[in-house]
Motif scaffolding. Sequence first.
Motif, PDB file in Angstrom:
ATOM      1  N   ILE A 197       0.768  -1.335  -0.069  1.00  0.00           N
ATOM      2  CA  ILE A 197       0.055   0.025   0.037  1.00  0.00           C
ATOM      3  C   ILE A 197       0.659   1.381  -0.110  1.00  0.00           C
ATOM      4  CG2 ILE A 197      -0.398   0.228   2.402  1.00  0.00           C
ATOM      5  CD1 ILE A 197      -3.263   0.786   1.830  1.00  0.00           C
ATOM      6  N   GLU A 198       2.064   1.253   0.796  1.00  0.00           N
ATOM      7  CA  GLU A 198       2.875   2.145   0.671  1.00  0.00           C
ATOM      8  C   GLU A 198       3.402   2.791  -0.866  1.00  0.00           C
ATOM      9  OE1 GLU A 198       5.565  -1.112   1.050  1.00  0.00           O
ATOM     10  OE2 GLU A 198       3.695  -0.652   2.356  1.00  0.00           O
ATOM     11  N   GLU A 199       3.173   1.939  -1.808  1.00  0.00           N
ATOM     12  CA  GLU A 199       3.552   2.135  -3.293  1.00  0.00           C
ATOM     13  C   GLU A 199       2.490   2.781  -3.940  1.00  0.00           C
ATOM     14  OE1 GLU A 199       4.716  -1.299  -4.885  1.00  0.00           O
ATOM     15  OE2 GLU A 199       6.020  -1.932  -3.465  1.00  0.00           O
ATOM     16  N   THR A 200       1.230   2.722  -3.444  1.00  0.00           N
ATOM     17  CA  THR A 200      -0.066   2.965  -4.036  1.00  0.00           C
ATOM     18  C   THR A 200      -0.465   4.514  -3.634  1.00  0.00           C
ATOM     19  OG1 THR A 200      -0.495   0.840  -3.794  1.00  0.00           O
ATOM     20  CG2 THR A 200      -2.326   2.480  -4.498  1.00  0.00           C
ATOM     21  N   ASN A 201      -0.093   5.297  -4.688  1.00  0.00           N
ATOM     22  CA  ASN A 201      -0.302   6.913  -4.423  1.00  0.00           C
ATOM     23  C   ASN A 201      -1.676   7.374  -4.908  1.00  0.00           C
ATOM     24  OD1 ASN A 201       1.969   7.184  -2.804  1.00  0.00           O
ATOM     25  ND2 ASN A 201       3.040   7.597  -4.648  1.00  0.00           N
ATOM     26  N   THR A 202      -2.670   6.943  -4.384  1.00  0.00           N
ATOM     27  CA  THR A 202      -4.227   7.141  -5.168  1.00  0.00           C
ATOM     28  C   THR A 202      -5.198   7.285  -4.062  1.00  0.00           C
ATOM     29  OG1 THR A 202      -5.835   6.268  -6.881  1.00  0.00           O
ATOM     30  CG2 THR A 202      -4.470   4.546  -5.337  1.00  0.00           C
ATOM     31  N   ASN A 203      -6.450   7.694  -4.230  1.00  0.00           N
ATOM     32  CA  ASN A 203      -7.175   7.805  -3.463  1.00  0.00           C
ATOM     33  C   ASN A 203      -8.423   6.761  -3.794  1.00  0.00           C
ATOM     34  OD1 ASN A 203      -8.538   8.578  -5.691  1.00  0.00           O
ATOM     35  ND2 ASN A 203      -9.422  10.377  -5.148  1.00  0.00           N
ATOM     36  N   THR A 204      -7.966   5.638  -4.732  1.00  0.00           N
ATOM     37  CA  THR A 204      -8.804   4.576  -4.746  1.00  0.00           C
ATOM     38  C   THR A 204      -8.809   3.498  -3.595  1.00  0.00           C
ATOM     39  OG1 THR A 204      -8.149   4.520  -7.120  1.00  0.00           O
ATOM     40  CG2 THR A 204      -9.270   2.472  -6.152  1.00  0.00           C
ATOM     41  N   ALA A 205      -9.784   2.770  -3.354  1.00  0.00           N
ATOM     42  CA  ALA A 205     -10.068   2.025  -2.377  1.00  0.00           C
ATOM     43  C   ALA A 205      -8.939   0.847  -2.482  1.00  0.00           C
ATOM     44  CB  ALA A 205     -11.217   1.220  -2.107  1.00  0.00           C
ATOM     45  N   TYR A 206      -8.236   0.380  -1.279  1.00  0.00           N
ATOM     46  CA  TYR A 206      -7.271  -0.455  -1.503  1.00  0.00           C
ATOM     47  C   TYR A 206      -7.652  -1.706  -0.233  1.00  0.00           C
ATOM     48  CZ  TYR A 206      -2.568  -2.760  -1.137  1.00  0.00           C
ATOM     49  OH  TYR A 206      -1.461  -3.408  -1.602  1.00  0.00           O
ATOM     50  N   PHE A 207      -7.814  -2.977  -0.853  1.00  0.00           N
ATOM     51  CA  PHE A 207      -8.250  -3.847  -0.142  1.00  0.00           C
ATOM     52  C   PHE A 207      -7.208  -5.282  -0.092  1.00  0.00           C
ATOM     53  CE2 PHE A 207     -11.903  -2.032  -2.022  1.00  0.00           C
ATOM     54  CZ  PHE A 207     -12.711  -1.689  -1.176  1.00  0.00           C
ATOM     55  N   TYR A 208      -6.794  -5.479   1.439  1.00  0.00           N
ATOM     56  CA  TYR A 208      -5.773  -6.496   1.607  1.00  0.00           C
ATOM     57  C   TYR A 208      -6.381  -7.791   2.108  1.00  0.00           C
ATOM     58  CZ  TYR A 208      -1.157  -8.504   3.001  1.00  0.00           C
ATOM     59  OH  TYR A 208      -0.230  -9.175   3.114  1.00  0.00           O
ATOM     60  N   TYR A 209      -6.319  -8.877   1.192  1.00  0.00           N
ATOM     61  CA  TYR A 209      -7.026 -10.081   2.000  1.00  0.00           C
ATOM     62  C   TYR A 209      -5.901 -11.175   1.856  1.00  0.00           C
ATOM     63  CZ  TYR A 209     -11.595  -8.169   0.963  1.00  0.00           C
ATOM     64  OH  TYR A 209     -12.686  -7.365   1.054  1.00  0.00           O
ATOM     65  N   ALA A 210      -4.569 -10.880   2.611  1.00  0.00           N
ATOM     66  CA  ALA A 210      -3.713 -11.775   2.665  1.00  0.00           C
ATOM     67  C   ALA A 210      -3.231 -12.358   4.017  1.00  0.00           C
ATOM     68  CB  ALA A 210      -2.606 -11.733   1.665  1.00  0.00           C
ATOM     69  N   GLN A 211      -2.689 -13.399   4.300  1.00  0.00           N
ATOM     70  CA  GLN A 211      -2.161 -13.761   5.567  1.00  0.00           C
ATOM     71  C   GLN A 211      -0.610 -13.107   5.535  1.00  0.00           C
ATOM     72  OE1 GLN A 211      -3.571 -15.163   8.189  1.00  0.00           O
ATOM     73  NE2 GLN A 211      -5.514 -14.977   6.937  1.00  0.00           N
ATOM     74  N   PRO A 212      -0.264 -12.677   6.835  1.00  0.00           N
ATOM     75  CA  PRO A 212       1.219 -12.306   6.554  1.00  0.00           C
ATOM     76  C   PRO A 212       2.136 -13.492   6.043  1.00  0.00           C
ATOM     77  CG  PRO A 212       0.404 -11.812   8.569  1.00  0.00           C
ATOM     78  CD  PRO A 212      -0.671 -12.653   7.971  1.00  0.00           C
ATOM     79  N   GLY A 213       2.994 -12.828   5.174  1.00  0.00           N
ATOM     80  CA  GLY A 213       4.136 -13.822   4.651  1.00  0.00           C
ATOM     81  C   GLY A 213       3.621 -14.414   3.375  1.00  0.00           C
ATOM     82  N   GLU A 214       2.545 -14.386   3.199  1.00  0.00           N
ATOM     83  CA  GLU A 214       1.795 -15.059   1.870  1.00  0.00           C
ATOM     84  C   GLU A 214       2.143 -14.131   0.537  1.00  0.00           C
ATOM     85  OE1 GLU A 214      -2.458 -17.408   1.039  1.00  0.00           O
ATOM     86  OE2 GLU A 214      -2.305 -15.683   2.364  1.00  0.00           O
ATOM     87  N   ALA A 215       2.295 -15.113  -0.542  1.00  0.00           N
ATOM     88  CA  ALA A 215       2.758 -14.535  -1.687  1.00  0.00           C
ATOM     89  C   ALA A 215       1.504 -13.742  -2.248  1.00  0.00           C
ATOM     90  CB  ALA A 215       3.214 -15.283  -2.662  1.00  0.00           C
ATOM     91  N   THR A 216       1.440 -12.505  -2.870  1.00  0.00           N
ATOM     92  CA  THR A 216       0.208 -11.860  -3.209  1.00  0.00           C
ATOM     93  C   THR A 216       0.483 -11.177  -4.552  1.00  0.00           C
ATOM     94  OG1 THR A 216       0.926  -9.852  -2.343  1.00  0.00           O
ATOM     95  CG2 THR A 216      -0.332 -11.526  -0.934  1.00  0.00           C
ATOM     96  N   VAL A 217      -0.681 -10.847  -5.529  1.00  0.00           N
ATOM     97  CA  VAL A 217      -0.717 -10.122  -6.284  1.00  0.00           C
ATOM     98  C   VAL A 217      -1.824  -8.985  -6.213  1.00  0.00           C
ATOM     99  CG1 VAL A 217      -0.375 -12.033  -8.046  1.00  0.00           C
ATOM    100  CG2 VAL A 217      -2.548 -11.593  -7.396  1.00  0.00           C
ATOM    101  N   GLN A 218      -1.564  -8.047  -7.010  1.00  0.00           N
ATOM    102  CA  GLN A 218      -2.567  -6.821  -7.139  1.00  0.00           C
ATOM    103  C   GLN A 218      -3.442  -6.788  -8.136  1.00  0.00           C
ATOM    104  OE1 GLN A 218      -0.234  -3.136  -6.676  1.00  0.00           O
ATOM    105  NE2 GLN A 218      -0.120  -3.051  -4.350  1.00  0.00           N
ATOM    106  N   ILE A 219      -4.504  -6.917  -8.140  1.00  0.00           N
ATOM    107  CA  ILE A 219      -5.612  -6.830  -9.116  1.00  0.00           C
ATOM    108  C   ILE A 219      -6.227  -5.551  -8.987  1.00  0.00           C
ATOM    109  CG2 ILE A 219      -7.606  -8.162 -10.049  1.00  0.00           C
ATOM    110  CD1 ILE A 219      -4.959  -9.730  -9.975  1.00  0.00           C
ATOM    111  N   TYR A 220      -6.856  -5.183 -10.070  1.00  0.00           N
ATOM    112  CA  TYR A 220      -7.565  -3.784 -10.220  1.00  0.00           C
ATOM    113  C   TYR A 220      -9.010  -4.213 -10.487  1.00  0.00           C
ATOM    114  CZ  TYR A 220      -2.929  -1.714 -10.573  1.00  0.00           C
ATOM    115  OH  TYR A 220      -1.500  -1.541 -10.461  1.00  0.00           O
ATOM    116  N   VAL A 221      -9.924  -3.980  -9.644  1.00  0.00           N
ATOM    117  CA  VAL A 221     -11.248  -4.036 -10.243  1.00  0.00           C
ATOM    118  C   VAL A 221     -12.069  -2.892 -10.381  1.00  0.00           C
ATOM    119  CG1 VAL A 221     -13.491  -5.121  -9.064  1.00  0.00           C
ATOM    120  CG2 VAL A 221     -11.267  -6.464  -8.355  1.00  0.00           C
ATOM    121  N   TRP A 222     -12.730  -3.029 -11.684  1.00  0.00           N
ATOM    122  CA  TRP A 222     -13.387  -1.899 -11.860  1.00  0.00           C
ATOM    123  C   TRP A 222     -14.960  -2.282 -12.341  1.00  0.00           C
ATOM    124  CZ3 TRP A 222      -9.880  -0.607 -16.781  1.00  0.00           C
ATOM    125  CH2 TRP A 222      -8.649  -0.280 -16.255  1.00  0.00           C
ATOM    126  N   GLY A 223     -15.835  -1.127 -12.215  1.00  0.00           N
ATOM    127  CA  GLY A 223     -17.138  -1.469 -12.549  1.00  0.00           C
ATOM    128  C   GLY A 223     -18.074  -1.667 -11.498  1.00  0.00           C
TER     129      GLY A 223
END
Length: 177
Positions: free
Chosen positions: A36-62
Amino acid sequence: MIASSFPGHAAWVLGAVLLGLVGAALPVQAQKFGRIEETNTNTAYFYYAQPGEATVQIYVWGAANAGIYEIPDSTSMARLLTMTGGIARGEREEDQKRARITVRHYRPEESRQEPLLEARAQEILRGDVEAPRLREDDIVVVETVQPDQFTWRDALSIVTTGASLVLLGLRIFRFSD
């Protein structure tokens, strides 16, 4: 008297005071949470992972809760749709037809024009459609189309318009006599 009964007490107090002074001089940092510190936007940011788990960032529109979703890299499309709440928007209310929810999955690195997947949400949830695995920077567009409905208000509008035209015609013919 207390200091003499506890010889290490004075040293402990002195150590705590010095640690407090040194700690107060250090800059305070918030816990780093996902990317999240890399994300400079006012868009909602949702985090659904356990600590240490490999993640991907997906953009959801609509129609779903649009935003950036950081999810485990093993998350299925059906699970992502459930997280976004995009499915709930298609629920029926009283005397309404079910909304048509279309999901389009784009991978910008491969093709900006053609989606990798275009299917109805119900097909994805039932497992009728094999959705590609989600990758970093994928875009998922959830589109909800509410079907038109013919209600008693529409019928009343047609009847009153027809009655107005008949009355206008009678008036025109009456004035022409």
